[in-house]
Design a protein around this motif. Structure first.
Motif, mmCIF file in Angstrom:
data_model
loop_
_atom_site.group_PDB
_atom_site.id
_atom_site.type_symbol
_atom_site.label_atom_id
_atom_site.label_comp_id
_atom_site.label_asym_id
_atom_site.label_seq_id
_atom_site.Cartn_x
_atom_site.Cartn_y
_atom_site.Cartn_z
ATOM 1 N N ASP A 284 3.368 29.289 44.949
ATOM 2 C CA ASP A 284 3.164 30.723 44.753
ATOM 3 C C ASP A 284 3.975 31.246 43.578
ATOM 4 O O ASP A 284 3.544 32.167 42.871
ATOM 5 C CB ASP A 284 3.555 31.487 46.023
ATOM 6 C CG ASP A 284 2.509 31.311 47.121
ATOM 7 O OD1 ASP A 284 1.387 30.879 46.793
ATOM 8 O OD2 ASP A 284 2.810 31.594 48.287
ATOM 9 N N PHE A 287 2.459 31.770 40.020
ATOM 10 C CA PHE A 287 1.540 32.858 39.692
ATOM 11 C C PHE A 287 2.353 34.075 39.272
ATOM 12 O O PHE A 287 3.141 34.616 40.055
ATOM 13 C CB PHE A 287 0.661 33.200 40.892
ATOM 14 C CG PHE A 287 -0.335 32.117 41.233
ATOM 15 C CD1 PHE A 287 -1.605 32.113 40.677
ATOM 16 C CD2 PHE A 287 0.010 31.090 42.096
ATOM 17 C CE1 PHE A 287 -2.513 31.113 40.988
ATOM 18 C CE2 PHE A 287 -0.891 30.086 42.412
ATOM 19 C CZ PHE A 287 -2.161 30.095 41.853
ATOM 20 N N GLN A 289 2.034 37.453 38.872
ATOM 21 C CA GLN A 289 1.142 38.556 39.198
ATOM 22 C C GLN A 289 1.404 39.750 38.283
ATOM 23 O O GLN A 289 2.511 40.258 38.191
ATOM 24 C CB GLN A 289 1.338 38.977 40.662
ATOM 25 C CG GLN A 289 1.032 37.879 41.670
ATOM 26 C CD GLN A 289 -0.443 37.570 41.759
ATOM 27 O OE1 GLN A 289 -1.262 38.299 41.215
ATOM 28 N NE2 GLN A 289 -0.803 36.489 42.431
ATOM 29 N N VAL A 308 -5.900 35.590 36.012
ATOM 30 C CA VAL A 308 -4.777 34.951 36.699
ATOM 31 C C VAL A 308 -3.787 34.474 35.638
ATOM 32 O O VAL A 308 -4.165 33.770 34.700
ATOM 33 C CB VAL A 308 -5.252 33.757 37.542
ATOM 34 C CG1 VAL A 308 -4.068 33.038 38.173
ATOM 35 C CG2 VAL A 308 -6.200 34.231 38.625
ATOM 36 N N ILE A 310 -0.606 32.196 34.932
ATOM 37 C CA ILE A 310 0.066 31.045 35.543
ATOM 38 C C ILE A 310 1.229 30.624 34.664
ATOM 39 O O ILE A 310 1.075 30.439 33.450
ATOM 40 C CB ILE A 310 -0.916 29.880 35.734
ATOM 41 C CG1 ILE A 310 -2.023 30.291 36.710
ATOM 42 C CG2 ILE A 310 -0.202 28.630 36.237
ATOM 43 C CD1 ILE A 310 -3.136 29.298 36.813
ATOM 44 N N GLN A 489 -3.399 34.448 45.975
ATOM 45 C CA GLN A 489 -2.711 34.412 44.686
ATOM 46 C C GLN A 489 -3.680 34.485 43.516
ATOM 47 O O GLN A 489 -3.505 35.260 42.595
ATOM 48 C CB GLN A 489 -1.851 33.144 44.576
ATOM 49 C CG GLN A 489 -0.618 33.142 45.469
ATOM 50 C CD GLN A 489 0.425 34.150 45.017
ATOM 51 O OE1 GLN A 489 0.282 34.828 44.010
ATOM 52 N NE2 GLN A 489 1.494 34.255 45.772
ATOM 53 N N SER A 490 -4.711 33.673 43.527
ATOM 54 C CA SER A 490 -5.625 33.626 42.378
ATOM 55 C C SER A 490 -6.709 34.690 42.439
ATOM 56 O O SER A 490 -7.330 34.995 41.423
ATOM 57 C CB SER A 490 -6.276 32.245 42.294
ATOM 58 O OG SER A 490 -7.161 32.051 43.394
#
Length: 687
Positions: A284, A287, A289, A308, A310, A489-490
């Motif tokens: 997690d 990610f 965000q 997204v 990353i 998450q994605s």
């Protein structure tokens, strides 16, 4: 060296000292020493250039000069110093051998025993080095890197350039016309020799290369001399690592189906290079965000959602020849062939970052060695939710509709599940399935467990968390719910291919809604459906507790018996459909229990003086009951609720021996009254 052999430095200095002594004492005149060393063997100069001829350990005061083959003096004379002196030739147009003539201060003359030969042409034996001089051996460079070659002693007036011959040396390296077809590696084509050091810069190199140096002498047209060219004898082998800038693309795309087999396409993968893919399952924390694009971040477009972002793992310090810690092997070494190469990854189950290592084998002629690099580009492969996640739905039926709540159990960790139906319903928050903490298997991470960078979702506390309950509003029997699944998450989502359908439950009934304490209740299903599995439960505040094993419907009547029941409870008959998404429909059956007639009854004092009151004690009272003291069929005082322990009921004044009984009555519907089996007698105390 031409001519006679010279004496050693020590011998020459002793003889010079001897000669000076003879002349100083007047014993005679001496000739110059003739066997001085002249180290000019194979001296080569370009046409019309001058040469420098050195005399080692010259005699002090002696004049030295050059003479040609006819004995004529050429060039200037140089006076000896006791050390090395240099004589300069006139421009050289043909091969020539010079005699070195020495004249002592006393006038005595002699030719040195050693002659000096000078050849006209290109010196192909020159040394050359790749800078830096202390660089590694073998010399291996990164892809597209240029080199600098130094010639410590170039020929004056000769042009030099770096060339290569991929198919081997040319048959006639001295052919001027063929030399025009050389694969030139130099930047700026040529560098003019100075007689001293010069440097040649190469173009960026992209493949293992044997560097050769072409020397070319071009004459003035008035001299009518043909251009001379040839290759220096030295060979400089340069090894180049694989190209790190190949273009990578995931196939069929950056977002793939669960359990599909994705591939990574390497555009124009180099021949002679092997490639391997390694995978890092994304935690997690990878990610970012809401982060804006920036270094170290990879943006992956998701339809209908923000990109997204990353965080890419740092691989600069990781050894490309090994699988880095935390990574797993994705696709083992496969050779490139100067065409697109596809590396097949394992079945996709989790979001991952893909890194590609390149291994190149370099041949040295007798042995070989390998170099490894990471390709600069990294990719992310995002996986859609599992379309068959082992999800189940539970609803409670109240008549022909649900009570408005839906429990969503099972499912894939880290995924939102949102039910929706064609009928208008209030906005339904998604249910979130917790995932285990990678640091502690006993702790779940996510909303309600640990702060997570995702939006709000419905969860339930507990370890492990209880299945979430979402509010859907009452929905009629027969309603079909589509379940949307989205990675938290994605935010990659799908609709599960199978709906959750709330079907009717065949009529079921409780044989008796009011039973004696300690009795068994029965729930009957008169005509069970073969498409359902049935089970009896006891409803609790946390979850249902199973009573006995589940039983498949068979079209016949099914009788489900409870355990012995001591207090009011709710029995739940569940009918679970055998569909792709099982829907468990609950029907609640409240069971009421008559008061316990076995509660002990006793008098606080068996005898009291006339006119006094007595206490009648009821042990093990039930909190859901009230207790009324009765004497001679009439109630005594007010009824009192049970307290779960001993209850004291006060009599009226006692005037005669009296036997008391207790009537227990349920406080809640349904109404039920029981006279306790035990009684208590209070007598008058005799004076």
């Amino acid at each position: 060296m031409s001519g006679a052999t010279s004496s050693t430095a020590t011998v020459l200095r002793l003889r010079e000292a001897r000669n000076r002594m003879l002349e100083a004492l007047g014993l005679g005149e001496t000739y110059p020493v003739r066997d001085l060393p002249v180290p000019n063997e194979r001296l080569t100069v370009a046409f019309n250039d001058i040469a420098t001829i050195k005399i080692e350990i010259s005699e002090t005061g002696v004049d030295y000069g050059l003479r040609n083959k006819t004995g004529d003096a050429v060039g200037a004379t140089v006076k000896g110093t006791g050390k090395s002196v240099a004589l300069t030739t006139p421009p050289i147009r043909d091969d020539v051998t010079f005699t070195i003539h020495a004249r002592a201060p006393n006038g005595r003359e002699a030719d040195l025993l050693t002659t000096a030969g000078v050849k006209v042409g290109l010196d192909l034996s020159l040394a050359a080095i790749v800078l830096p001089e202390d660089g590694p051996s073998p010399r291996i460079l990164s892809y597209n890197t240029a080199i600098t070659v130094r010639l410590p002693s170039s020929q004056d007036g000769v042009d030099y350039r770096l060339v290569r011959f991929v198919n081997g040396d040319p048959a006639h390296p001295d052919d001027v016309a063929a030399a025009a077809q050389d694969d030139v590696v130099s930047v700026g084509q040529t560098v003019r020799g100075t007689g001293g050091p010069i440097e040649l810069a190469s173009k960026p190199l992209q493949a293992d290369t044997e560097i050769r140096i072409r020397a070319t002498k071009t004459f003035d047209a008035a001299l009518a001399r043909p251009t001379q060219t040839n290759l220096l004898a030295i060979r400089l082998r340069i090894y180049v690592r694989a190209n790190p800038d190949l273009s990578l693309a995931p196939e069929p795309g950056a977002i793939v189906d669960f359990l599909s087999v994705p591939k990574i396409r390497l555009a124009a993968a180099q021949g002679g290079v092997d490639y391997r893919a390694v995978l890092l399952r994304l935690p997690d924390t990878a990610f970012a965000q809401g982060a804006p694009p920036g270094p170290g971040l990879l943006a992956v477009p998701v339809p209908g959602q923000p990109d997204v972002m990353i965080r890419l793992p740092p691989l600069a310090a990781a050894d490309p020849s090994a699988v880095p810690q935390g990574f797993a092997l994705g696709a083992d070494w496969q050779p490139g062939a100067n065409a697109d190469l596809r590396l097949t990854l394992p079945q996709a189950t989790a979001d991952s970052v893909v890194a590609i290592a390149a291994r190149k084998t370099h041949a040295t002629g007798t042995t070989s060695f390998s170099s490894w690099i990471w390709l600069r580009q990294m990719l992310a492969v995002l996986v859609r939710p599992n379309p068959k996640p082992g999800l189940s739905v539970t609803v409670t039926l109240a008549g022909a509709a649900t009570d408005g709540a839906m429990t969503i159990a099972g499912g894939q960790a880290g995924v939102y599940y949102t039910p929706r139906t064609a009928q208008p319903v209030p906005a339904v928050l998604p249910a979130y399935v917790h995932q285990g903490s990678p640091e502690d298997a006993n702790v779940n991470k996510g909303i309600g467990q640990l702060e997570l960078e995702v939006d709000f979702a419905v969860t339930r506390d507990g370890q492990p968390p209880l299945p979430p309950v979402v509010e859907t509003g009452a929905s009629a029997v027969g309603t079909s719910w589509t379940i949307g699944a989205m990675k938290a998450q994605s935010r990659v989502g799908i609709d599960l291919p199978n709906p959750a359908v709330i079907t009717a439950v065949p009529a079921a009934q409780l044989t008796a809604a009011l039973i004696d304490r300690g009795s068994i209740a029965h729930v009957m299903v008169p005509a069970s459906a073969a498409a359902d599995s049935y089970a009896l439960f006891q409803e609790t505040s946390a979850d249902d507790i199973a009573i006995g094993a589940a039983r498949d419907g068979n079209g016949q009547a099914l009788d489900f018996a409870s355990a012995a029941i001591a207090n009011d409870m709710v029995l739940v008959l569940s009918a679970t459909s055998k569909a792709a998404i099982p829907v468990r429909r609950r029907i609640r059956f409240p069971v009421a229990v008559r008061p316990d007639p076995t509660c002990p009854v006793r008098a606080g004092d068996a005898a009291v003086p006339a006119g006094n009151r007595a206490k009648i004690l009821v042990d093990k009272t039930q909190t859901e009951m009230s207790y009324q003291l009765v004497a001679a069929g009439a109630p005594v005082g007010a009824a009192q609720p049970g307290n779960g322990d001993t209850l004291a009921l006060l009599t009226d004044p006692i005037s005669a021996s009296t036997t008391f009984s207790i009537i227990a009555t349920r406080l809640n519907p349904p109404v039920a009254t029981v006279t306790l089996a035990a009684t208590a007698t209070v007598t008058l105390k005799q004076n």
